[in-house]
Design an enzyme around this catalytic site. Structure first.
Site, PDB file in Angstrom:
ATOM      1  N   TYR A 173       0.759  -1.338   0.117  1.00 30.92           N
ATOM      2  CA  TYR A 173      -0.095  -0.166   0.030  1.00 30.92           C
ATOM      3  C   TYR A 173       0.773   1.394   0.001  1.00 30.92           C
ATOM      4  O   TYR A 173       0.714   2.074  -0.993  1.00 30.92           O
ATOM      5  CB  TYR A 173      -0.804  -0.154   1.173  1.00 30.92           C
ATOM      6  CG  TYR A 173      -1.889   1.145   1.375  1.00 30.92           C
ATOM      7  CD1 TYR A 173      -2.481   1.701   0.522  1.00 30.92           C
ATOM      8  CD2 TYR A 173      -1.334   2.112   2.478  1.00 30.92           C
ATOM      9  CE1 TYR A 173      -3.263   2.976   0.777  1.00 30.92           C
ATOM     10  CE2 TYR A 173      -1.901   3.473   2.730  1.00 30.92           C
ATOM     11  CZ  TYR A 173      -2.959   3.798   1.747  1.00 30.92           C
ATOM     12  OH  TYR A 173      -3.489   4.906   2.118  1.00 30.92           O
TER      13      TYR A 173
ATOM     14  N   LYS B 288       1.334   3.940  -3.246  1.00 29.90           N
ATOM     15  CA  LYS B 288       0.873   5.074  -2.960  1.00 29.90           C
ATOM     16  C   LYS B 288       1.992   5.970  -3.073  1.00 29.90           C
ATOM     17  O   LYS B 288       1.845   7.191  -3.720  1.00 29.90           O
ATOM     18  CB  LYS B 288       0.205   5.124  -1.612  1.00 29.90           C
ATOM     19  CG  LYS B 288      -0.841   4.700  -1.273  1.00 29.90           C
ATOM     20  CD  LYS B 288      -2.041   5.359  -2.108  1.00 29.90           C
ATOM     21  CE  LYS B 288      -2.648   6.742  -1.550  1.00 29.90           C
ATOM     22  NZ  LYS B 288      -3.862   7.248  -2.106  1.00 29.90           N
TER      23      LYS B 288
END
Length: 330
Positions: free
Chosen positions: A137, A141
């Site tokens: 994640y 990102k």
């Protein structure tokens, strides 16, 4: 003026949509799911995946600004899935904005893009991206944020907002997950209490709207990222126990050492990887780092450039959360 919000069915996305509608701004959404209540609100609701370039191109057409909120926020899963949504999806949004002459792109990032596993205490936006990440994640990102900031130009003004641990009434993500684990007896404090930052939902929305209003080719915020929090860090156990208390659950008092937690997490991740299990594992090294290290941020830049000030205090936010849970039990 028409504004697109990707991920409009999520906690932050729907809250931004509500704020835009309250300002009488025509709003369109792009979501993977079909949310009837968005149409009831008067939103031009489109169903599609940001990983699908054509779906994004169609949704962006005719819009003047885009809030790109959609993201895969799970703590487990194949890298390709995280990359498809978080990174490629963002590249698709950038390309669509350029193709249709959109002037503003407000990207919802995360402070995790500067968290490689070590403590992050009072840093500002000059903090560098780490050399490695403990989960897909934050890694994907970070790639997306860098692409958004690099895309800033006289034709497309961009900004990244980094809200940390968004919570409050209507939470469909973090709080239900914490409640479920607490009821299953799977919540433990890890190591000594550490200071963390959070942000109440209304304050996170205010920061996004402030960015939207100020963003432009010559704006001070163009091409920059901003941490957004309550500005009042507190010890992690206190925050978790306040969430549990709002749901009428007892506080967590059991603690496990960081070393033991990391060892367990390593074994669990190994088993999950070996068996190719898709279900979220009970513990990962990323979660251990998040729960056992300090992560709080200097929001001076947001105060200065966005005019950001947390209008809802932590104490008031918790009172609102308790009242909401009474009407909508989790």
């Amino acid at each position: 003026m028409t504004v697109l919000v990707t991920g409009g069915g999520g906690f932050l996305g729907k809250s931004i949509i509500r704020a835009l509608l309250d300002r009488n701004i025509a709003t369109r959404s792009l979501c993977r799911g079909d949310y009837a209540w968005l149409r009831e609100w008067g939103v031009d609701a489109r169903q599609g995946d940001v990983a699908n370039a054509q779906a994004v191109l169609d949704a962006v057409e005719g819009c003047d600004a885009v809030f790109h909120v959609a993201a895969r926020v799970d703590i487990w899963g194949p890298y390709a899935q995280f990359y498809a949504t978080n990174t490629q999806g963002t590249l698709n949004v950038i390309d669509a904005c350029r193709a249709h002459g959109v002037g503003k792109l407000i990207y919802t990032s995360t402070p995790s893009v500067v968290h490689g596993g070590d403590a992050v205490s009072g840093v500002d936006e000059s903090a560098a991206y780490p050399d490695h990440f403990e989960a897909h994640y934050p890694a994907t990102k970070a790639l997306a944020e860098q692409a958004v900031l690099a895309a800033n130009s006289p034709e497309l003004s961009t900004v990244a907002i980094r809200p940390h641990l968004v919570w409050g009434p209507g939470d469909t993500s973090m709080m239900p997950r914490v409640i479920a684990k607490a009821r299953a007896g799977r919540v433990r404090m890890i190591g000594a209490p550490q200071k963390i930052d959070t942000v109440y939902i209304d304050n996170a929305v205010d920061a996004h709207l402030a960015a939207y209003e100020r963003l432009g080719p010559s704006a001070a915020i163009a091409g920059r990222a901003y941490f957004v929090t309550q500005g009042e860090p507190l010890e992690g156990p206190a925050f978790i126990n306040d969430l549990l208390g709002a749901a009428g659950l007892p506080p967590v008092t059991k603690t496990v050492s960081v070393g033991v937690a990391r060892a367990i997490a390593a074994v669990v991740e190994g088993v999950w990887s070996l068996l190719r299990l898709e279900a979220e594992p009970p513990l990962t090294r990323f979660v251990v780092s998040q729960l056992s290290t300090a992560h709080w941020y200097d929001i001076s830049a947001a105060r200065r450039d966005l005019g950001y000030a947390p209008k809802v205090s932590y104490a008031e936010g918790m009172e609102r959360l308790r009242a909401w849970v009474q009407n909508y039990p989790l």
